[in-house]
Design an enzyme around this catalytic site. Structure first.
Site, PDB file in Angstrom:
ATOM      1  N   GLY A  73      77.207 -49.320 -27.585  1.00  0.00           N
ATOM      2  CA  GLY A  73      75.817 -49.349 -27.134  1.00  0.00           C
ATOM      3  C   GLY A  73      75.413 -47.976 -26.613  1.00  0.00           C
ATOM      4  N   THR A  74      76.343 -47.315 -25.937  1.00  0.00           N
ATOM      5  CA  THR A  74      76.080 -45.974 -25.405  1.00  0.00           C
ATOM      6  C   THR A  74      75.672 -45.034 -26.536  1.00  0.00           C
ATOM      7  OG1 THR A  74      77.657 -46.291 -23.610  1.00  0.00           O
ATOM      8  CG2 THR A  74      77.151 -44.016 -24.193  1.00  0.00           C
ATOM      9  N   HIS A 202      80.459 -56.041 -27.617  1.00  0.00           N
ATOM     10  CA  HIS A 202      81.358 -56.662 -26.628  1.00  0.00           C
ATOM     11  C   HIS A 202      80.611 -57.383 -25.512  1.00  0.00           C
ATOM     12  CE1 HIS A 202      81.411 -53.661 -23.177  1.00  0.00           C
ATOM     13  NE2 HIS A 202      80.807 -52.942 -24.097  1.00  0.00           N
ATOM     14  N   CYS A 325      81.177 -46.846 -10.023  1.00  0.00           N
ATOM     15  CA  CYS A 325      81.949 -46.233  -8.935  1.00  0.00           C
ATOM     16  C   CYS A 325      82.644 -45.012  -9.508  1.00  0.00           C
ATOM     17  CB  CYS A 325      83.047 -47.177  -8.449  1.00  0.00           C
ATOM     18  SG  CYS A 325      82.408 -48.640  -7.675  1.00  0.00           S
TER      19      CYS A 325
HETATM   20  N1  PLP Z   1      73.199 -50.322 -21.783  1.00  0.00           N
HETATM   21  C1  PLP Z   1      73.385 -51.317 -20.900  1.00  0.00           C
HETATM   22  C2  PLP Z   1      72.193 -51.970 -20.279  1.00  0.00           C
HETATM   23  C3  PLP Z   1      74.668 -51.734 -20.565  1.00  0.00           C
HETATM   24  O1  PLP Z   1      74.849 -52.722 -19.685  1.00  0.00           O
HETATM   25  C4  PLP Z   1      75.778 -51.085 -21.180  1.00  0.00           C
HETATM   26  C5  PLP Z   1      77.161 -51.460 -20.815  1.00  0.00           C
HETATM   27  O2  PLP Z   1      77.432 -51.802 -19.690  1.00  0.00           O
HETATM   28  C6  PLP Z   1      75.528 -50.082 -22.118  1.00  0.00           C
HETATM   29  C7  PLP Z   1      74.220 -49.724 -22.397  1.00  0.00           C
HETATM   30  C8  PLP Z   1      76.641 -49.373 -22.824  1.00  0.00           C
HETATM   31  O3  PLP Z   1      77.234 -50.185 -23.801  1.00  0.00           O
HETATM   32  P1  PLP Z   1      78.702 -49.851 -24.345  1.00  0.00           P
HETATM   33  O4  PLP Z   1      79.661 -50.369 -23.338  1.00  0.00           O
HETATM   34  O5  PLP Z   1      78.820 -50.558 -25.665  1.00  0.00           O
HETATM   35  O6  PLP Z   1      78.778 -48.376 -24.527  1.00  0.00           O
END
Ligand code: PLP
Length: 383
Positions: A73-74, A202, A325
């Site tokens: 997602g990042t 995930h 954290c």
């Molecule tokens: N955006 C949001 C709102 C999230 O909660 C997260 C993960 O915690 C991410 C992006 C990032 O996703 P990933 O863990 O697949 O990189």
């Protein structure tokens, strides 16, 4: 009855256990070769990748060509934010970026990096009820405007369709980080009217290390990673067919169960919230009414979030503070600070996120031990 040795997992917003459908799909496809190969084995891999793309598109109201696989997602968020900024930059346009003040670091950090390179970043306002303000910032053209679908800490759901329509009136592309929403609440890419949407497997029972960006044909972001022409040239690199298939299987299963799961979880969530309010004095809830079904985010003023986590862990309960954290230092959540919560109260925050395997007995167990945990953390005081 909950035994002392069985951990109670209440951190589904951080990551969700792999669904059996996803595991089966991954094992079925992991032997496949390069989907770019110009021979029968390549075509076989390509067919599996395209089936996964079609399933994901069907689950989210998109066209298959709009599904761009990424490794997280990042990465999907970075591609959209940085990619639209670079598109404006290449067109010799000023790089103005508009965002909510409560974005995940996957959006916030690319914005900060772009600001260091001269982009102008403007943030909307927010209050403690998660109501967004200063929406007039959306009335001037920008390289991209963005607001997450649902907040990873509070679970708040924001009016993304309304914001995207306002941005569209000035021709501004709109990106939504829907990582916490996809697979949990209905998400329809075309109905939302956004230009790009990020998701992560995930968070809905798919494999860790697989995400995707839904991206309209036009306007499209510039690629951030360059190389081969895979994924419309937006995300080159040999595709991970097994992870794509597992992601599609997890999403299909999550969407099929969504209404029933959301109903069950929101009842458990309401019971947990009411139980906390009834048994523990001086609590501040941060989760608003319009929220994801499994989120409870609450501060226990006078208790350090880290102490709460440690004491819960001793009771085999896995929760989170909600904020990142670093180096063992409990930092106040930037999201809560933006919402007007004091630094002391933000550091006293705890997030429970419920998921498909959460049971009523587990919630009762948490309610039974939490008053003592909070009393102990409060007597230890704040650092
Ligand atoms: N955006 C949001 C709102 C999230 O909660 C997260 C993960 O915690 C991410 C992006 C990032 O996703 P990933 O863990 O697949 O990189």
């Amino acid at each position: 009855m909950q035994t002392a040795l069985e951990p109670i997992y209440l951190d589904y917003a951080a990551t969700s256990p792999l669904r059996p459908e996803a595991q089966a799909a991954w094992l079925e496809h992991v032997h496949l070769l390069n989907p770019g190969g110009q021979y029968s084995l390549g075509r076989k891999a390509r067919a599996a990748l395209e089936t996964a793309r079609e399933q994901i598109a069907a689950a989210l109201g998109a066209e298959p060509i709009e599904v761009i696989f990424t490794a997280s997602g990042t990465e999907a968020d970075n591609l959209a934010i940085t990619g639209f900024a670079h598109a404006a930059w290449n067109n010799k346009q000023p790089v103005r970026l508009v965002a909510s003040p409560v974005e995940h670091p996957a959006v916030k950090e690319p914005l900060q990096l772009l600001a260091k390179h001269g982009a102008q970043v403007e943030l909307l306002a927010i209050d403690h009820d998660s109501q967004l303000g200063q929406l007039e910032l959306l009335d001037q053209p920008a390289a991209v405007a963005t607001c997450m679908f649902a907040n990873n800490e509070t679970g708040a759901i924001y009016p993304v369709a309304e914001l995207a329509a306002r941005a569209a009136a000035t021709g501004t592309p709109f990106h939504v980080d829907a990582v916490q929403a996809v697979g949990h609440v209905p998400v329809d890419f075309h109905q939302l009217g956004v230009t790009t949407l990020a998701a992560s497997a995930h968070k809905f029972g798919g494999p860790r290390g697989c995400g995707f960006l839904l991206a309209k044909r036009s306007p499209a972001p510039q690629p951030v990673v360059v190389g081969g022409g895979q994924e419309r040239g937006l995300r080159p690199g040999t595709a991970d067919v097994a992870s794509a298939a597992a992601t599609a299987a997890a999403l299909t299963a999550a969407v099929a169960e969504m209404a029933a799961t959301a109903d069950r979880l929101s009842q458990l969530r309401d019971h947990l919230t009411a139980g906390i309010a009834a048994s523990i004095p001086d609590v501040i809830f941060h989760t608003p009414k319009k929220a994801l079904p499994g989120h409870v985010h609450v501060s226990f003023p006078g208790a350090e979030g880290d102490s709460l986590l440690m004491l819960l862990d001793q009771q085999q309960i896995c929760a989170a503070t909600g904020s990142a954290c670093s180096a063992g230092v409990n930092r106040a959540s930037e999201t809560l600070l933006a919402m007007g919560v004091s630094e002391q109260d933000a550091r006293a925050a705890l997030r429970f996120t419920l998921g498909p395997a959460t049971t009523a007995a587990q919630v009762e167990h948490v309610l039974a031990v939490l008053p003592q945990v909070v009393a102990q953390a409060r007597s230890a005081g704040m650092a």
